[in-house]
Design an enzyme around this catalytic site. Structure first.
Site, mmCIF file in Angstrom:
data_model
loop_
_atom_site.group_PDB
_atom_site.id
_atom_site.type_symbol
_atom_site.label_atom_id
_atom_site.label_comp_id
_atom_site.label_asym_id
_atom_site.label_seq_id
_atom_site.Cartn_x
_atom_site.Cartn_y
_atom_site.Cartn_z
ATOM 1 N N ASP A 52 0.858 -1.175 0.000
ATOM 2 C CA ASP A 52 0.000 0.000 0.000
ATOM 3 C C ASP A 52 0.895 1.226 0.000
ATOM 4 O O ASP A 52 1.469 1.575 1.034
ATOM 5 C CB ASP A 52 -0.930 0.026 1.222
ATOM 6 C CG ASP A 52 -2.031 1.071 1.085
ATOM 7 O OD1 ASP A 52 -1.752 2.114 0.473
ATOM 8 O OD2 ASP A 52 -3.150 0.835 1.572
ATOM 9 N N ALA B 297 -12.548 -9.737 -2.206
ATOM 10 C CA ALA B 297 -13.878 -9.388 -1.719
ATOM 11 C C ALA B 297 -14.014 -7.870 -1.658
ATOM 12 O O ALA B 297 -14.786 -7.338 -0.869
ATOM 13 C CB ALA B 297 -14.114 -10.005 -0.339
ATOM 14 N N GLU C 248 -21.562 -6.786 -12.772
ATOM 15 C CA GLU C 248 -22.524 -7.429 -11.885
ATOM 16 C C GLU C 248 -23.933 -6.967 -12.226
ATOM 17 O O GLU C 248 -24.118 -5.813 -12.626
ATOM 18 C CB GLU C 248 -22.193 -7.104 -10.418
ATOM 19 C CG GLU C 248 -20.850 -7.653 -9.965
ATOM 20 C CD GLU C 248 -20.535 -7.352 -8.505
ATOM 21 O OE1 GLU C 248 -21.355 -6.667 -7.853
ATOM 22 O OE2 GLU C 248 -19.482 -7.788 -8.014
ATOM 23 N N HIS D 117 -21.265 -11.367 -4.473
ATOM 24 C CA HIS D 117 -21.049 -10.074 -3.814
ATOM 25 C C HIS D 117 -21.772 -10.028 -2.463
ATOM 26 O O HIS D 117 -22.681 -9.219 -2.243
ATOM 27 C CB HIS D 117 -21.515 -8.924 -4.706
ATOM 28 C CG HIS D 117 -20.864 -7.615 -4.358
ATOM 29 N ND1 HIS D 117 -20.656 -6.613 -5.258
ATOM 30 C CD2 HIS D 117 -20.363 -7.142 -3.179
ATOM 31 C CE1 HIS D 117 -20.071 -5.576 -4.682
ATOM 32 N NE2 HIS D 117 -19.878 -5.875 -3.408
ATOM 33 N N LEU D 118 -21.305 -10.869 -1.556
ATOM 34 C CA LEU D 118 -21.930 -11.001 -0.242
ATOM 35 C C LEU D 118 -21.186 -10.250 0.857
ATOM 36 O O LEU D 118 -21.505 -10.414 2.036
ATOM 37 C CB LEU D 118 -22.012 -12.487 0.142
ATOM 38 C CG LEU D 118 -22.828 -13.394 -0.785
ATOM 39 C CD1 LEU D 118 -22.817 -14.829 -0.272
ATOM 40 C CD2 LEU D 118 -24.257 -12.883 -0.916
#
Length: 531
Positions: free
Chosen positions: A171, A230, A261, A279-280
């Site tokens: 990062d 995710a 999506e 996509h939970l």
């Protein structure tokens, strides 16, 4: 006195409705039914939505009394924020409502792919007892690579540390000291790919991160690696990942998000070692309740004229002086340009405000600049309230200085920062004329005169003949039109800055190729559309 009307367009938790019921008239409509939604908006002051309701320009135009749109969730893909801003409609969301759920979903996918849980479950339910086929791997003593140490990335790392793992992260916008505080060693992306046994991605979706993990990157990893996403669809090249798993160059993956999506067909679906979910990340009872409750509170604050912490566009209500208010979008753009040119997060950032404007409280300009600094860095929406917290979490020292002395401009705002290598980066801007037109006036000591609009490119190189022609040919060959160009230099043959406004988005690959073609030491691109 007329009671404000709040339209609830999708299901909310009872606790959220309770927040609104006592002070407002609450109505309900099926927001996914366009024919029902548009007339229902005619006399409402606020509307609360989730993801099925499209609050686009047409819907906003159908609501002449509308003051606030609240999205009970993090993303704002279904809300036209620029159109809302143009109409003076506040947009709020729930930026932290799902961070725990998203982190836990990443952990769940990592465990599932490590132990072949979905495949074993499906086989057993089909009457097949195949223990040896589903031999997995332990997580203990493995190296976990975290791509992105924002709030969700940190939560994921903290949870994975309990498994007795080694944590590394990539990062460029996090200071090493901050990473060390949570037990994470910062490395380059190439090092992370080569060293990790598991990789989890926690980045926002920006032009720089789109396709970050592609064919080239997937050839750097161990064949035993398992990759989890995710965060946002499109950060991993789905075809390249499917090919890598099929060829045995990647052991498995857990994917919750997709480039397009809803996704019902993907090359990832053909690979048994890839666990997929629709996509939970935010799909828990707790996250949904938190989101509904948070935006209900924001709507109440907005309709009562109070400061709204989670507003993403219209900020701070009437506490900002009228003379200061036009400078907010300029300061935000300066922050975005600063981050793009710096290429990393600074160790310290100072916002300098000069001119007549300092007669007023200009502290909000510092918040606006920070909002811009972090806009393309973190996955959550950045607001005037959470921007200082984001700086604190990343170990960035922040300050503001003011002076009534401004020799060249009536008012001038500068964002100046010191990078980890000691280099200083600065960008300045002002508002000119009765229409308060924004313009950039300075970048790293070079005088410029450029409107901070659309797509901007910046190159640093040594002055020499032929550079402009080479650059024009390179961009023209990629069908990128140059709308404006300025060149500033210290001396003939000396350090030179070229600033360009272009009509099309520029990919990271094209930016790098163009920089190499002209021998640029540094190159940056920033998209200021919609700011």
């Amino acid at each position: 006195m007329t009671v404000p009307v709040v339209l609830v367009a999708e299901e909310l938790a009872p606790s959220a409705l309770d927040v609104l019921a006592h002070d407002f008239e609450v109505r309900h409509v099926d927001g996914a039914d366009r024919a029902a939604l548009l007339p229902a908006l005619a006399d409402v002051d606020a509307v609360l939505v989730r993801s099925a309701t499209k609050m686009d320009a047409e819907a906003l135009a159908a609501a002449p009394r509308l003051k606030v749109v609240a999205r009970a969730g993090v993303g704002l893909d279904n809300v036209d924020v620029p159109a809302a801003t143009a109409r003076g409609v506040m947009v709020v969301n729930a930026p932290t409502s799902n961070i725990v759920s998203a982190a836990e979903q990443a952990v769940a996918l990592l465990l599932a792919t490590a132990r072949h849980t979905p495949e074993a479950n499906a086989a057993l339910k089909q009457g097949q007892w195949k223990r040896s086929k589903f031999t997995g791997v332990e997580i203990t003593d493995k190296t976990i690579g975290v791509v992105g140490l924002g709030r969700i990335g940190v939560l994921f790392a903290q949870r994975m540390s309990a498994f007795g793992t080694r944590l590394i992260a990539y990062d460029p916008y996090v200071q090493p000291a901050r990473a060390a505080q949570i037990g994470v060693r910062l490395v380059s992306l190439e090092e992370l790919l080569a060293e990790s046994d598991f990789i989890s991605i926690h980045l926002p979706k920006t032009p720089e991160t789109l396709g970050l993990i592609g064919e080239k990157e997937l050839r750097l990893v161990k064949p035993t690696v398992r990759i989890v996403n995710a965060a946002r669809g499109g950060l991993i090249d789905e075809q390249a990942l499917a090919d890598a798993v099929a060829e045995g160059r990647v052991a498995g993956a857990g994917i919750d998000v997709f480039a397009k999506e809803p996704c019902t067909s993907s090359p990832l679906f053909d690979q048994p070692n890839i666990v997929v979910t629709p996509h939970l990340g935010a799909s828990t009872v707790e996250a949904q309740d938190k989101a509904g409750l948070a935006v209900a509170r924001s709507v109440k604050l907005a309709l009562q004229g109070e400061f709204v912490p989670d507003a993403v566009n219209v900020q701070a209500g009437g506490v900002v002086a009228e003379d200061v208010r036009p400078g907010l979008p300029l300061a935000e753009k300066l922050g975005r340009v600063f981050t793009a040119v710096a290429g990393e997060l600074a160790q310290s950032i100072t916002v300098e405000v000069r001119g007549e404007i300092v007669e007023h409280d200009v502290s909000v300009l510092q918040l606006a600049a920070l909002k811009g600094v972090f806009a393309d860095v973190v996955e959550e929406s950045v607001t005037f309230v959470n921007a200082p917290l984001l700086a604190k979490e990343r170990g960035v020292e922040v300050g503001i200085t003011t002076s009534a002395d401004s020799p060249e401009y009536r008012n001038l705002v500068t964002v100046r920062g010191v990078l980890t290598d000691g280099r200083t980066v600065s960008v300045s801007g002002t508002l000119t004329g009765p229409r308060q037109v924004q313009k950039l006036t300075e970048l790293d000591g070079f005088d410029i005169d450029l409107a901070p609009e659309g797509s901007l490119l910046f190159f640093r190189y040594d002055d020499r003949p032929g550079v402009v022609g080479t650059l024009g040919g390179k961009l023209g060959g990629a069908n990128v039109n140059i709308a404006g160009m300025q060149v500033a230099r210290t001396a003939s043959g000396g350090d030179t800055l070229m600033a360009l406004a272009v009509d099309q988005a520029v990919s990271p690959a094209l930016l790098q190729q163009t920089a190499e073609a002209i021998g640029a030491r540094r190159a940056a691109w920033v998209d200021l559309s919609g700011v």
